[in-house]
Design an enzyme around this catalytic site. Structure first.
Site, PDB file in Angstrom:
ATOM      1  N   ARG A   1       6.645  -7.864 -20.165  1.00 53.58           N
ATOM      2  CA  ARG A   1       6.188  -8.338 -18.465  1.00 53.58           C
ATOM      3  C   ARG A   1       5.729 -10.077 -18.672  1.00 53.58           C
ATOM      4  O   ARG A   1       6.190 -10.433 -18.136  1.00 53.58           O
ATOM      5  CB  ARG A   1       4.503  -7.930 -18.732  1.00 53.58           C
ATOM      6  CG  ARG A   1       3.972  -8.179 -17.323  1.00 53.58           C
ATOM      7  CD  ARG A   1       3.289  -7.379 -16.306  1.00 53.58           C
ATOM      8  NE  ARG A   1       1.657  -7.451 -17.117  1.00 53.58           N
ATOM      9  CZ  ARG A   1       0.553  -7.278 -17.103  1.00 53.58           C
ATOM     10  NH1 ARG A   1       0.545  -6.297 -15.683  1.00 53.58           N
ATOM     11  NH2 ARG A   1      -0.612  -8.139 -17.058  1.00 53.58           N
TER      12      ARG A   1
ATOM     13  N   LYS B   1      -8.821 -11.171 -11.422  1.00 47.92           N
ATOM     14  CA  LYS B   1      -7.716 -11.328 -10.166  1.00 47.92           C
ATOM     15  C   LYS B   1      -8.473 -10.231  -9.034  1.00 47.92           C
ATOM     16  O   LYS B   1      -8.942  -9.334  -8.963  1.00 47.92           O
ATOM     17  CB  LYS B   1      -6.881 -10.937 -11.374  1.00 47.92           C
ATOM     18  CG  LYS B   1      -6.201  -9.790 -12.120  1.00 47.92           C
ATOM     19  CD  LYS B   1      -5.888  -9.490 -12.693  1.00 47.92           C
ATOM     20  CE  LYS B   1      -5.181  -8.160 -13.267  1.00 47.92           C
ATOM     21  NZ  LYS B   1      -4.759  -8.232 -14.653  1.00 47.92           N
TER      22      LYS B   1
ATOM     23  N   TYR C   1      -1.570  13.057  13.598  1.00 46.58           N
ATOM     24  CA  TYR C   1      -0.083  13.042  13.641  1.00 46.58           C
ATOM     25  C   TYR C   1       1.137  13.663  12.842  1.00 46.58           C
ATOM     26  O   TYR C   1       0.799  14.223  12.476  1.00 46.58           O
ATOM     27  CB  TYR C   1       0.709  11.325  12.636  1.00 46.58           C
ATOM     28  CG  TYR C   1      -0.167  10.507  14.478  1.00 46.58           C
ATOM     29  CD1 TYR C   1       0.697  10.182  15.731  1.00 46.58           C
ATOM     30  CD2 TYR C   1      -1.073   9.672  13.543  1.00 46.58           C
ATOM     31  CE1 TYR C   1       0.168   9.246  15.853  1.00 46.58           C
ATOM     32  CE2 TYR C   1      -1.857   8.449  14.431  1.00 46.58           C
ATOM     33  CZ  TYR C   1      -0.662   8.363  15.353  1.00 46.58           C
ATOM     34  OH  TYR C   1      -1.058   6.966  16.392  1.00 46.58           O
TER      35      TYR C   1
ATOM     36  N   MET D   1      -4.467   5.220  11.583  1.00 50.07           N
ATOM     37  CA  MET D   1      -3.421   3.995  11.039  1.00 50.07           C
ATOM     38  C   MET D   1      -5.831   3.393  10.909  1.00 50.07           C
ATOM     39  O   MET D   1      -6.129   2.783  10.236  1.00 50.07           O
ATOM     40  CB  MET D   1      -3.676   2.616  12.220  1.00 50.07           C
ATOM     41  CG  MET D   1      -3.573   1.452  11.911  1.00 50.07           C
ATOM     42  SD  MET D   1      -3.122   0.277  12.916  1.00 50.07           S
ATOM     43  CE  MET D   1      -1.528   0.710  12.831  1.00 50.07           C
TER      44      MET D   1
END
Ligand SMILES: *Cc1c(COP(=O)(O)O)cnc(C)c1O
Length: 363
Positions: A136, A37, A258, A306
Site C-alpha cells: 500500500r 485522519k 421504498y 435518505m
C-alpha cells in the site's frame, strides 16, 4: 444549533477517548501517538486532538497535508505531526512552513523533501515508511534495491521514525503478522538507532514485540474493538440518538418504505425516525439495523431512506415513542462494532461516514 431542530443527536465522550488513550499508553513502555485522519475518524479533530494533547499525547498522525495544517493550530507547538501520505509534488514548502513532518513512502517523495533540504541548506526531519507486505504505502523492496546501494540515499533528511503498517493485526493468528515483523526488523537495520513504529490499535494487542518505540492507535481510541470476536477492553466513545418524527399504527399486510419490501404481519406500531443514508447511516441496514429504547432492542423495518427510516416499536409504551422522543441507534446498548456487523462493514466505516447534519455534543 438547537438539538430539537436536528434529526439526531451525536454525543462524543471525550473523557472516554482520553481514558482509552491512557489505557493504550499504559499497555507498553513505548510512547503512544494518536491517529487523527478523517477528522478523528469522524468524531471531530477540533475537539479530540486538544483532549488527547491534555492527556499527554505528543505525536499525531494525519493522512493528508490538509488535515495536518488544520491540526497544527489545535495542538501545542511541541507536538509532532506526521503526514502518512507524505508530500504530494510541490508541497514540501507547506510542510516546512507549518512545521509538519512527512512520512516518506517512495523515492519520489524522498526527492521532494531532499530538494527542499538542499535549497535551505539544512537537514529536514522525516519518517521513513517501509512496505513490509501490504503493498500500500512505503518504500518497496525494489525501491530499496535501487537506493540502498548508495550510502547517501537519505542525505539531507534526518530520519526521526522508521515505520511500517500491518495488514492483518486484527487476526492474531495470521502468519502475516510475524512475517511483517521479521521484514521490518531486517529493514530497520538500514536506519540504525532511529525510533521505530509498527503497531496500529490491533497491533498493540499482538504483544510487546510489536510495540517498538511508538504505538499508532486510531480506532481503539474511538471505542472500536481492536480484538474482533473478543470482549472490547476499550470504552464506547460515541452515541447517536435519532428523533422520532411520526408514529403510526399499521394494519396486517401494510408495507413500509421504498420498494414496499417490508410487509407487516398483524397490527404494528411503526416509528419514523429522522436519520437516513444522507446522514451516513448505512443503507445496508435496511431491514437489518436496530435501535434501542430503554435498553429494549427494536428492529429497523423497510429500506433506509435518505433522511429517515422506519422502526417497529410495537410493544414499547406509547408515551415513550412520541414525536420528538429519541431512539438510540448507537451507544451503550448498540456498540459501534455491532452496528457495523449488521451493516456488513467495520466500525471504522460506520464512524467515518457519520454525517454533518447531527446536533453534535462533546462531553
Ligand atoms: C490508520 C492507520 C493507523 C491507525 O490504525 P487503527 O487500526 O485505526 O489503529 C496506523 N498507522 C497507519 C499507517 C494508518 O494508516
Amino acid at each position: 444549533m438547537d438539538a430539537s431542530r436536528a434529526g439526531a443527536r451525536l454525543t462524543v465522550d471525550l473523557g472516554a477517548i482520553r481514558a482509552n488513550y491512557r489505557q493504550l499508553a499504559n499497555m507498553s513502555r513505548a510512547s503512544c501517538a494518536a491517529v487523527m485522519k478523517a477528522d478523528a475518524y469522524g468524531l471531530g479533530m477540533e475537539q479530540v486532538a486538544p483532549a488527547l494533547a491534555l492527556e499527554g499525547c505528543k505525536v499525531f498522525f494525519t493522512a493528508h497535508l490538509q488535515e495536518a495544517i488544520a491540526l497544527r493550530q489545535l495542538v501545542p507547538e511541541h507536538c509532532l505531526i506526521y503526514v502518512l501520505h507524505g508530500p504530494p509534488p510541490g508541497t514540501a514548502r507547506d510542510f516546512f512552513q507549518y512545521d509538519l513532518t512527512p512520512v516518506l513512502n517512495d523515492p519520489g517523495q524522498l526527492q521532494e523533501w531532499r530538494a527542499l533540504a538542499l535549497k535551505l541548506g539544512r537537514e529536514l526531519p522525516a519518517a521513513i515508511q517501509f512496505d513490509t507486505g501490504m503493498s500500500r504505502m512505503g518504500f518497496a523492496p525494489s525501491d530499496l534495491a535501487a537506493l540502498g546501494s548508495r550510502s547517501d540515499w537519505l542525505a539531507g533528511v534526518r530520519p526521526t521514525l522508521v515505520m511500517s503498517h500491518l495488514a492483518c493485526a486484527d487476526e492474531p493468528d495470521s502468519p502475516m503478522n510475524e512475517a511483517q515483523r521479521r521484514r521490518f526488523n531486517t529493514l530497520r537495520e538500514l536506519l540504525p538507532g532511529v525510533p521505530a513504529s509498527l503497531a496500529n490499535s490491533s497491533g498493540v494487542f499482538l504483544g510487546p514485540e510489536y510495540h517498538y518505540d511508538l504505538l499508532r492507535p486510531g480506532a481503539a481510541l474511538y471505542g472500536i474493538n481492536p480484538q474482533p470476536g473478543r470482549p472490547n477492553p476499550l470504552r464506547q466513545a460515541v452515541s447517536l440518538h435519532a428523533r422520532v418524527v411520526q408514529v403510526r399504527t399499521v394494519r396486517d399486510g401494510d408495507v413500509v418504505g421504498y420498494g414496499a419490501h417490508h410487509v407487516c404481519a398483524g397490527e404494528r406500531q411503526i416509528a419514523t425516525v429522522a436519520v437516513g443514508y444522507a446522514d451516513g447511516w448505512q443503507r445496508s441496514l435496511s431491514g437489518r439495523g436496530q435501535a434501542a429504547i430503554d435498553d429494549v432492542i427494536v428492529p429497523v423495518v423497510g429500506r433506509v431512506s435518505m433522511d429517515s427510516m422506519g422502526i417497529d416499536v410495537t410493544g414499547i409504551p406509547a408515551e415513550r415513542v412520541v414525536p420528538g422522543a429519541e431512539l438510540e441507534l448507537m451507544g451503550a446498548t448498540l456498540p459501534v462494532d455491532e452496528v457495523a456487523a449488521l451493516a456488513g462493514t467495520i466500525g471504522y466505516e460506520v464512524l467515518t461516514r457519520l454525517g454533518s447534519r447531527f446536533h453534535r455534543r462533546y462531553v
